[in-house]
Scaffold this motif. Structure first.
Motif, PDB file in Angstrom:
ATOM      1  N   UNK A  97       0.838  -1.206   0.000  1.00 27.62           N
ATOM      2  CA  UNK A  97       0.000   0.000   0.000  1.00 27.62           C
ATOM      3  C   UNK A  97       0.866   1.247   0.000  1.00 27.62           C
ATOM      4  N   UNK A  98       1.939   1.222   0.792  1.00 21.70           N
ATOM      5  CA  UNK A  98       2.843   2.372   0.839  1.00 21.70           C
ATOM      6  C   UNK A  98       3.470   2.598  -0.538  1.00 21.70           C
ATOM      7  N   UNK A  99       3.880   1.508  -1.188  1.00 21.73           N
ATOM      8  CA  UNK A  99       4.499   1.642  -2.508  1.00 21.73           C
ATOM      9  C   UNK A  99       3.530   2.197  -3.532  1.00 21.73           C
ATOM     10  N   UNK A 100       2.282   1.729  -3.481  1.00 19.32           N
ATOM     11  CA  UNK A 100       1.282   2.204  -4.440  1.00 19.32           C
ATOM     12  C   UNK A 100       0.953   3.674  -4.196  1.00 19.32           C
ATOM     13  N   UNK A 101       0.790   4.051  -2.926  1.00 13.53           N
ATOM     14  CA  UNK A 101       0.452   5.447  -2.601  1.00 13.53           C
ATOM     15  C   UNK A 101       1.634   6.372  -2.863  1.00 13.53           C
ATOM     16  N   UNK A 102       2.854   5.869  -2.670  1.00  8.21           N
ATOM     17  CA  UNK A 102       4.032   6.675  -3.002  1.00  8.21           C
ATOM     18  C   UNK A 102       4.086   6.954  -4.505  1.00  8.21           C
ATOM     19  N   UNK A 103       3.575   6.023  -5.292  1.00  5.73           N
ATOM     20  CA  UNK A 103       3.549   6.222  -6.745  1.00  5.73           C
ATOM     21  C   UNK A 103       2.364   7.091  -7.165  1.00  5.73           C
ATOM     22  N   UNK A 104       1.572   7.567  -6.180  1.00  8.07           N
ATOM     23  CA  UNK A 104       0.482   8.478  -6.490  1.00  8.07           C
ATOM     24  C   UNK A 104      -0.871   7.819  -6.643  1.00  8.07           C
ATOM     25  N   UNK A 105      -0.939   6.500  -6.431  1.00 11.83           N
ATOM     26  CA  UNK A 105      -2.241   5.834  -6.564  1.00 11.83           C
ATOM     27  C   UNK A 105      -3.070   6.027  -5.297  1.00 11.83           C
ATOM     28  N   UNK A 106      -4.375   6.258  -5.495  1.00  9.58           N
ATOM     29  CA  UNK A 106      -5.315   6.231  -4.378  1.00  9.58           C
ATOM     30  C   UNK A 106      -5.576   4.766  -4.043  1.00  9.58           C
ATOM     31  N   UNK A 107      -5.346   4.397  -2.788  1.00 10.61           N
ATOM     32  CA  UNK A 107      -5.499   3.008  -2.373  1.00 10.61           C
ATOM     33  C   UNK A 107      -6.861   2.830  -1.704  1.00 10.61           C
ATOM     34  N   UNK A 108      -7.627   1.857  -2.166  1.00  9.08           N
ATOM     35  CA  UNK A 108      -8.989   1.619  -1.703  1.00  9.08           C
ATOM     36  C   UNK A 108      -9.039   0.315  -0.929  1.00  9.08           C
ATOM     37  N   UNK A 109      -9.714   0.310   0.216  1.00 10.84           N
ATOM     38  CA  UNK A 109      -9.904  -0.935   0.956  1.00 10.84           C
ATOM     39  C   UNK A 109     -11.103  -0.788   1.870  1.00 10.84           C
ATOM     40  N   UNK A 110     -11.444  -1.854   2.576  1.00  8.49           N
ATOM     41  CA  UNK A 110     -12.504  -1.798   3.560  1.00  8.49           C
ATOM     42  C   UNK A 110     -11.989  -1.213   4.864  1.00  8.49           C
ATOM     43  N   UNK A 111     -12.785  -1.332   5.907  1.00 10.01           N
ATOM     44  CA  UNK A 111     -12.399  -0.745   7.179  1.00 10.01           C
ATOM     45  C   UNK A 111     -12.158  -1.772   8.268  1.00 10.01           C
ATOM     46  N   UNK A 112     -11.930  -3.026   7.866  1.00 10.02           N
ATOM     47  CA  UNK A 112     -11.822  -4.092   8.863  1.00 10.02           C
ATOM     48  C   UNK A 112     -10.445  -4.128   9.515  1.00 10.02           C
ATOM     49  N   UNK A 113     -10.337  -4.901  10.593  1.00 10.15           N
ATOM     50  CA  UNK A 113      -9.037  -5.196  11.190  1.00 10.15           C
ATOM     51  C   UNK A 113      -8.228  -6.034  10.208  1.00 10.15           C
TER      52      UNK A 113
END
Lengths: 389, 389
Positions: free
Chosen positions: B154-170
């Motif tokens: 997720x860090x790598x994708x967001x560092x590349x400028x992508x908006x990262x989508x996921x749920x809100x679970x543990x």
């Protein structure tokens, strides 16, 4: 080695001492003339020495009908074979047999190598492949995880009756033989040097255990031959060819096990790769094979058997998902059940509104949920069955 | 909720409170008539009550040209909507906006859901997707390995400028938001209940951190709505649709994350799966996706970006294999080098015989090996360069 040989077996053994593994000119010559005729013509051709006239004349004698291009390749081949013609023919060693095409224990898969097939195999022990074969390979620099998985996959394949083929190295190879050697299918160790040498020496007792259990050590080079780097690389093609499929357990990004997988791919064998943690460099080569579409993902012995086997009888049985009491419900039933409380009963109007359903639909769902033992009436309302909570 | 509404935004918000997520009849009605016209006709149609004649007349009024089959589906839909028509319209909550198709921050991918697209999104925070989006999902019951990998991807994708989508679970969802929320791309949390509810409550401070960093919480159900089981399942289709690709980090054999992956597959999104130890049940679902060919193997952030992006600019650079001094050698050079000793020099005749090569070829290889600094002369023989050992 210049004596005249009359029988094919002796001639193939002599060729295996003359040429390096994978020499396709020798393979073509043997396929065209037969091993003994090719051998006798070769030794006759170079008897006069290797001065230019002699070689040209000798090559003409080998294949009188050869084209100019083929003759030139043959001439280069004769020049690389000549330095060894003065050596004594390979004599074998105690307990070592020469196995040639047509013998019962000649691995049929080797024929797929065409002119690169070895002239013969030098064998200690028994080659048996009752039900099929599978190659399971991987890195010397294996992790505890990789060795455990290699052991389990090999054990599962050998329990299913498959002959498991691998190299003789430390790490994954050794774990494969440890897992499979004492089981029905057994194992075959394909060595890059002579079968009389235990290389690496730390695996000597494992090789003895393989032999005691009815398995075999095989090599395409004669007893006494050294395991050189190029022989290791060529050895990989034998492992790939003998196996009906090839599974890589652990391999770094750049690994000999990947060369075996690519040999298998070129031979149209199914290739499998075992995944591992993406944080483990020892699995990077396996993930590379998966990403590049060379390999399918393999996680247990049953999937190894499926990869190596006929599609019907060896297919992995579809995993029976654990049935839950709610599995038979349709969307309406699920929503109604979701909207029911476990302690307080709710009216059908309340449940319909919470579930976003019509009242009639909701009443119908109550009936089904009651039949399934999932919901129960209480007064004028409904709640989840106490048995379910 | 029976007041007449004039504007589309208010009508879409009203629809989102009336129907359950994924109701394709409502979606079709809204697409055909517009949200406010559909709403006003519906409320007018059921004003007379839900006795049989009333419903039939009401359905006719909704879509006068509907076929008999469509009218029957509409009638069932009106019956499931009716119980909620008496409730007050959803009013929103502090800091919560209604976002509808056509708004700048409407995620364009949702349109691929067709009639199953939500009428609107309820949004806290800012939806930004400057460079693209990717869904990264996985199990609540994650391992330390899975959470670490989820964070890194997720860090790598967001560092590349992508908006990262996921749920809100543990578990994986939370690790994804932790990894991405403070980086350029940021994150979007898609909830199954209202965005005013922090569900699960243990992630409340994480959700606040996402909002503080400029990310968003979104839901298709109004503030106050409960996260029911069927809403969780429907929520997965939103995650799959908003992401341009979907990556599963850890998932058991039967897992909600697999449903997200299958939604993504049906939406023609590329699907990736992160491998893990075959001994870990938490990775069994990922390996299943790989074996079934649904997913490609993904091992790092760059591969996530490649999966979600354009083929050209986002392709993972080919890994430069580390060059070794022997990489430039041909087969002849390798064999000659193998045959050379490190201490004792050997004659060219000896080396040719050991390497299975002609003497002339061997002499030629010596020249090249000397140029490369790999071999050196000693007296009349040759040995490996002392620099190489």
């Amino acid at each position: 080695m210049e004596q005249v040989v009359a029988d094919e077996r002796t001639a193939r053994a002599a060729w295996s001492g003359l040429v390096e593994p994978g020499d396709d000119v020798a393979g073509t010559l043997i396929a065209t003339l037969g091993a003994s005729d090719a051998w006798n013509r070769l030794t006759a051709a170079v008897r006069g020495g290797l001065d230019d006239d002699g070689v040209v004349a000798g090559v003409r004698a080998l294949l009188p009908d050869a084209s100019a291009g083929a003759a030139a390749r043959l001439e280069r081949a004769v020049r690389r074979w000549a330095p060894r013609l003065g050596r004594p023919a390979p004599t074998g060693a105690t307990g070592v047999r020469v196995v040639v095409p047509g013998d019962d224990d000649w691995p049929a898969g080797l024929d797929d190598l065409g002119p690169c097939a070895p002239p013969c195999l030098w064998v200690r022990g028994e080659v048996r492949a009752v039900r099929g074969t599978v190659a399971i390979v991987g890195s010397r620099a294996a992790t505890t995880y990789g060795e455990r998985v290699a052991y389990d996959l090999a054990a599962g394949a050998a329990d299913a009756g498959l002959l498991v083929v691998s190299g003789g190295a430390y790490g994954i190879d050794a774990a494969v033989h440890r897992g499979a050697h004492a089981r029905p299918g057994g194992t075959l160790v394909v060595l890059a040097g002579g079968v009389d040498r235990s290389y690496p020496s730390g695996n000597a007792s494992l090789f003895e255990a393989v032999l005691s259990a009815g398995g075999a050590l095989v090599s395409e080079v004669p007893p006494g031959a050294l395991p050189t780097r190029s022989r290791f690389l060529q050895r990989n093609r034998l492992i790939a060819a003998i196996g009906a499929a090839c599974v890589v357990v652990e391999a770094a990004w750049r690994s000999g096990a990947l060369s075996t997988a690519h040999h298998a791919e070129r031979l149209l064998r199914p290739v499998g790769a075992v995944p591992g943690p993406v944080t483990s460099m020892a699995s990077a080569g396996c993930h590379r094979l998966l990403r590049e579409g060379v390999a399918v993902c393999v996680t247990d012995g049953a999937e190894v058997v499926e990869l190596a086997g006929a599609i019907g009888p060896d297919a992995v049985p579809a995993v029976e998902d654990v049935r839950r009491p709610t599995d038979g419900l349709d969307e309406v039933g699920r929503r109604v059940l979701d909207a029911l409380g476990t302690r307080v009963a709710r009216s059908s109007q309340d449940v319909a509104q919470a579930a976003g359903l019509g009242v009639a639909e909701t009443l119908g769902a109550f009936g089904l949920l009651e039949l399934e033992g999932l919901a129960e009436r209480e007064g004028k309302g409904w709640r989840r069955s106490s048995k379910m909570t």
